[in-house]
Design a protein around this motif. Structure first.
Motif, PDB file in Angstrom:
ATOM      1  N   ARG A  12      56.595   2.126  67.918  1.00  0.00           N
ATOM      2  CA  ARG A  12      57.368   3.370  68.034  1.00  0.00           C
ATOM      3  C   ARG A  12      56.683   4.514  67.289  1.00  0.00           C
ATOM      4  O   ARG A  12      57.282   5.173  66.458  1.00  0.00           O
ATOM      5  N   GLY A  13      55.445   4.729  67.606  1.00  0.00           N
ATOM      6  CA  GLY A  13      54.710   5.820  66.974  1.00  0.00           C
ATOM      7  C   GLY A  13      53.468   5.339  66.258  1.00  0.00           C
ATOM      8  O   GLY A  13      53.215   4.135  66.118  1.00  0.00           O
ATOM      9  N   SER A  14      52.714   6.291  65.764  1.00  0.00           N
ATOM     10  CA  SER A  14      51.415   5.996  65.163  1.00  0.00           C
ATOM     11  C   SER A  14      51.526   5.219  63.857  1.00  0.00           C
ATOM     12  O   SER A  14      50.703   4.340  63.565  1.00  0.00           O
ATOM     13  N   GLU A  15      52.513   5.566  63.027  1.00  0.00           N
ATOM     14  CA  GLU A  15      52.650   4.873  61.746  1.00  0.00           C
ATOM     15  C   GLU A  15      52.912   3.386  61.957  1.00  0.00           C
ATOM     16  O   GLU A  15      52.295   2.532  61.297  1.00  0.00           O
ATOM     17  N   GLU A  16      53.804   3.065  62.882  1.00  0.00           N
ATOM     18  CA  GLU A  16      54.075   1.652  63.151  1.00  0.00           C
ATOM     19  C   GLU A  16      52.847   0.981  63.771  1.00  0.00           C
ATOM     20  O   GLU A  16      52.527  -0.167  63.442  1.00  0.00           O
ATOM     21  N   ALA A  17      52.140   1.701  64.647  1.00  0.00           N
ATOM     22  CA  ALA A  17      50.921   1.131  65.247  1.00  0.00           C
ATOM     23  C   ALA A  17      49.907   0.796  64.162  1.00  0.00           C
ATOM     24  O   ALA A  17      49.284  -0.278  64.186  1.00  0.00           O
ATOM     25  N   ALA A  18      49.721   1.712  63.198  1.00  0.00           N
ATOM     26  CA  ALA A  18      48.768   1.460  62.119  1.00  0.00           C
ATOM     27  C   ALA A  18      49.180   0.241  61.298  1.00  0.00           C
ATOM     28  O   ALA A  18      48.344  -0.602  60.937  1.00  0.00           O
ATOM     29  N   HIS A  19      50.476   0.135  61.005  1.00  0.00           N
ATOM     30  CA  HIS A  19      50.972  -1.018  60.240  1.00  0.00           C
ATOM     31  C   HIS A  19      50.708  -2.320  60.989  1.00  0.00           C
ATOM     32  O   HIS A  19      50.244  -3.307  60.391  1.00  0.00           O
ATOM     33  N   ARG A  20      50.950  -2.321  62.299  1.00  0.00           N
ATOM     34  CA  ARG A  20      50.749  -3.531  63.089  1.00  0.00           C
ATOM     35  C   ARG A  20      49.265  -3.878  63.206  1.00  0.00           C
ATOM     36  O   ARG A  20      48.886  -5.046  63.242  1.00  0.00           O
ATOM     37  N   VAL A  21      48.402  -2.859  63.283  1.00  0.00           N
ATOM     38  CA  VAL A  21      46.952  -3.112  63.352  1.00  0.00           C
ATOM     39  C   VAL A  21      46.499  -3.858  62.102  1.00  0.00           C
ATOM     40  O   VAL A  21      45.775  -4.860  62.179  1.00  0.00           O
ATOM     41  N   VAL A  22      46.902  -3.372  60.936  1.00  0.00           N
ATOM     42  CA  VAL A  22      46.511  -4.028  59.687  1.00  0.00           C
ATOM     43  C   VAL A  22      47.033  -5.462  59.655  1.00  0.00           C
ATOM     44  O   VAL A  22      46.321  -6.396  59.251  1.00  0.00           O
TER      45      VAL A  22
END
Length: 627
Positions: free
Chosen positions: A412-422
């Motif tokens: 649901r947005g870039s911040e969540e995407a970054a968290h999931r990538v890590v």
């Protein structure tokens, strides 16, 4: 520091002497001698800084101007201040300001200004991939700068910066180097096609076709018979298997083979799949530093028309990455009777450099083309290949992958995407799929934003290799990516886009292990390294990894396109995770947004020189999976 220098009696450049330097605190005679030697060596940079700094122009441009214009860059700028426009981030207003400072009475209609503006405009178009510009478009681009386009064009032609050409039958203009490159490609394609003799007899060819389907067999037969042939297709359709059969045929008939690809990782993959040595195109050509050539200043490659590559057959893989200058250099270095097989996927992103070489060769209809379209299910599932094939055709289907070869992670947005990538990189993928280190790569379309390369690399370094950044932010163990070619690096050069690992640090230097070998990188060359746990899709092109996390953030916006998404997905061999935060824009991009058009002349030149034959094209489906 300035106060310390004045205390030692140094307030002007002429006062810098060994004796004066020994008057500085902590500077002994030996160190003073070294400092003075370094000062003398940097004198040309100081002369440039004297021109730039008073006008509030960045002093860092000095070293770039030396690379562009030579050690006498300051004198050359005084002769023609608009040479400053050779740096890509310089504005016309800045160049005009420098000109007025050097020559207070200079006029806007100065021919030096006009010709430089023409070249500067064409350079901007070249960075968008164009090799040619219609004259009306050039006039429109020059209008805001109060320049007579017709006179400026004439001045640029007289200075041999540009060439007047025809494009689609209309008057146009091209940078001289790009016009020459496209003309050379067309000429050498014709030369190789006309001089070819068959590499193998019918019996040897038939033996090489065992295990291939009809379409793949046709490609092998064409490679043996034709001077130039093309092989295309998406992942899982058997391009590598076909190339391996071509190599095996040449080995059987004692014909020498050279295999090359634009990147070190692509070359390594080609070598693994064929069992034959492969290298980068630059290394095949023998790249060297410009001017460091006993055969003439400015020669960039060891191999050229006067010193050709010795091979009966040359295969170039990942040809979608070929720009016109590199392609022209390669073709010029192939002697008569050499067979050339060009392998690539035109659905991928086009080259970073100008031109659309692979697409123009195919679209010209003048060369035999084999397209492999039949998709073979891989033992591990084939979900990556199926998804890529659908995207290649403009569709983004729901993913069905029972083995989790492809996993879509809605965000649901870039911040969540970054968290999931890590989370994926540091835990899920290594734990479940056993992929980590240099076999796991994050790709994203953007540099900025929470899901861009800059933020992701900062977060990934903190988890994977925390440290203070011993040398320019880099520590031993850091993943890095090259952002420029340094083919003269010791002991092994490296190319733009190559990913490696820092294995040692020194005095303002790092040693990086790339796929092709280790490189010592120091001084200003360190500016061409970035952390590389996450890289852009463009830099990932030409490379593959066992596992890939493809990030699709909302910041990508208008950057999203079918070629970009397709290129991102096809970097993965065994596992693909998609951190999907772009919402409906992703499907729209895949369905509606194809390649951005590039204005080029190569297709037209080929048609004119060769005539459209479409000989050897084969639309039948077939092929094996890539092993």
């Amino acid at each position: 520091m300035a106060g310390t220098l004045r205390t030692a009696g140094i307030s002007t450049p002429s006062q810098v002497t060994v004796k004066a330097l020994t008057g500085l605190p902590g500077v002994a005679a030996r160190r003073a001698d070294r400092l003075y030697t370094a000062w003398i060596g940097a004198g040309h940079l100081y002369s440039l800084a004297e021109l730039l700094v008073p006008l509030e122009l960045p002093a860092r441009w000095a070293s770039r101007l030396v690379d562009l214009l030579g050690d006498n860059a300051a004198d050359r700028l005084r002769e023609d201040p608009w040479r400053l426009l050779g740096l890509p981030d310089v504005t016309v207003a800045q160049a005009d300001r420098l000109a007025r400072e050097i020559e207070p009475g200079v006029q806007r209609d100065d021919p030096r200004r006009g010709r430089s503006l023409v070249d500067w405009t064409l350079a901007r178009f070249a960075r968008q991939g164009h090799t040619v510009c219609p004259l009306p478009l050039l006039a429109d681009a020059l209008r805001p700068f109060g320049t007579d386009a017709q006179q400026a064009f004439k001045d640029a032609v007289d200075a041999e910066l540009v060439s007047g050409v025809l494009a689609d039958g209309q008057p146009a203009v091209a940078r001289r180097v790009l016009a020459d490159a496209e003309e050379e490609i067309a000429f050498h394609i014709g030369r190789l096609a006309d001089s070819a003799v068959s590499l193998a007899g019918e019996r040897a060819v038939k033996q090489a076709l065992k295990g291939l389907d009809e379409v793949q067999s046709g490609a092998v037969t064409l490679a043996a018979a034709e001077g130039v042939s093309l092989l295309t297709g998406g992942p899982g359709t058997g391009k590598s298997r076909t190339v391996a059969a071509i190599v095996a045929l040449c080995t059987r008939v004692s014909s020498s083979v050279a295999l090359a690809a634009p990147t070190g990782r692509a070359a390594k993959r080609l070598e693994e799949l064929t069992g034959h040595p492969a290298t980068t195109i630059h290394r095949l050509l023998g790249a060297r530093r410009p001017g460091q050539d006993d055969r003439g200043a400015g020669s960039f490659f060891e191999h050229d028309e006067g010193n050709p590559i010795e091979a009966d057959l040359v295969v170039v893989d990942e040809a979608s990455m070929l720009d016109v200058e590199l392609c022209a250099a390669l073709l010029a270095a192939l002697p008569d009777r050499t067979h050339l097989v060009i392998v690539g996927d035109p659905a991928q992103l086009p080259s970073i450099g100008p031109g659309r070489v692979l697409a123009d060769l195919i679209d010209s209809g003048t060369l035999p083309v084999t397209e492999l379209t039949k998709l073979y299910r891989q033992e591990e599932g084939g979900a990556i290949a199926r998804l890529a094939t659908a995207v290649r055709g403009g569709e983004l289907p729901a993913v069905t992958s029972p083995t989790h070869e492809v996993v879509v992670v809605p965000c649901r947005g870039s911040e969540e995407a970054a968290h999931r990538v890590v989370q994926l990189v540091t835990d899920s993928i290594p734990r479940v799929f056993g992929a980590s280190g240099d076999q796991l790569q994050v790709v994203t379309p953007v540099h900025k934003g929470p899901a861009g390369t800059q933020s992701l690399n900062k977060a990934l370094k903190a988890r994977l290799n925390p440290g203070n950044g011993t040398v320019r932010g880099f520590d031993v163990g850091d993943r890095v990516v090259a952002t420029a070619n340094h083919l003269d690096a010791e002991p092994t050069g490296f190319a733009n886009g190559e990913v490696g690992t820092v294995v040692a640090t020194g005095d303002n230097s790092v040693r990086v292990a790339f796929t092709g070998g280790e490189s010592e990188i120091s001084g200003k060359s360190l500016n061409d390294l970035l952390h590389g746990w996450a890289i852009t899709v463009h830099r990932a092109q030409g490379s593959e990894w066992d596992a890939v996390v493809a990030v699709m953030p909302p910041e990508a916006g208008q950057m999203l396109s079918r070629p970009l998404v397709y290129t991102a997905l096809t970097r993965a061999r065994k596992h693909l995770s998609v951190a999907h935060a772009a919402g409906p824009a992703l499907a729209r991009a895949v369905h509606d947004i194809g390649s951005q058009p590039r204005r080029t002349r190569l297709e037209e030149l080929l048609r004119h020189d060769r005539g459209a034959t479409a000989d050897g094209s084969d639309e039948d489906q077939g092929g094996e999976e890539e092993s």
